[in-house]
Design a protein around this motif. Sequence first.
Motif, PDB file in Angstrom:
ATOM      1  N   TYR A 185      16.895   9.643  -3.820  1.00  0.00           N
ATOM      2  CA  TYR A 185      15.576   9.062  -4.055  1.00  0.00           C
ATOM      3  C   TYR A 185      15.156   9.335  -5.489  1.00  0.00           C
ATOM      4  N   ARG A 200       9.325   5.398   2.738  1.00  0.00           N
ATOM      5  CA  ARG A 200       8.319   6.268   2.137  1.00  0.00           C
ATOM      6  C   ARG A 200       6.953   5.960   2.733  1.00  0.00           C
ATOM      7  N   LEU A 224       9.161  10.980   1.742  1.00  0.00           N
ATOM      8  CA  LEU A 224      10.177  10.344   2.568  1.00  0.00           C
ATOM      9  C   LEU A 224      10.068  10.724   4.038  1.00  0.00           C
ATOM     10  N   GLN A 283       7.650   9.827  -4.081  1.00  0.00           N
ATOM     11  CA  GLN A 283       9.070   9.641  -3.793  1.00  0.00           C
ATOM     12  C   GLN A 283       9.359   8.216  -3.319  1.00  0.00           C
TER      13      GLN A 283
END
Length: 171
Positions: free
Chosen positions: A151, A106, A115, A137
Motif C-alpha cells: 500500500y 480502505r 486498510l 493508506q
Amino acid sequence: RFMPLSVSENGVLAYQTGRAIGDSQILWFDRQGKQLGAVGAPGIVFFPALSPDEKTVALGRVESAGGRPDVWLHELSRGTDTRFTYHASADITPVWSPDGKRIVFRSDRGGQFVLYQKDSGGAGQEEPLGGTSGGAQMPSQWSRDGRLVVYHSVTPKTRRDLFTVPIQGEQ
C-alpha cells in the motif's frame, strides 16, 4: 497523478480515466481500442478491480447524491451488482487477493483512511490490517503468495511512500 487499474494474468487491462466527480461508466475495450460493452450502470463509480478469475469487478460506488461510497461487486456473466460494504464511512479502492478469496479496501472509519480486509464472498466482518505508515493508506496490490499487501501512504512530510503489511498474522 494516480490512475486506478487492474491487470489479469492473460493481459486484460482495466483502468479509469478522468475524475470520480459525477456520473461515469466503466467500459470494456479490446486490444485494438474497440468498445466491447459496459460494466454495470452509469453512476458515481471508481477504482475498478477485476477478480483473478475474471468473473467479477469490485468497484467503489456512491448510491445517492451526497452519499458515501461503498465497495460493490459486479458479476460480469449475470450483470448483477451486490453491495460488499455497508459502513457509514467511505469504503473504497478494492484490491483482490491472488486467490480471489479476500478483498482489501480502505476506509475512513477512524477519521483517516486505513486498510481493511474481508472475505470476497461477503461472509464475516471487515478486519483492520493495522499498517503502520501514519498517513492515509491506499492499497495497491497483494504479493503473489498472498502473504503481504502493498500500500502507499500519503503524509505531508514525505508525500507518497510504499509500505507492506502482513496478512493473517504472517511476520
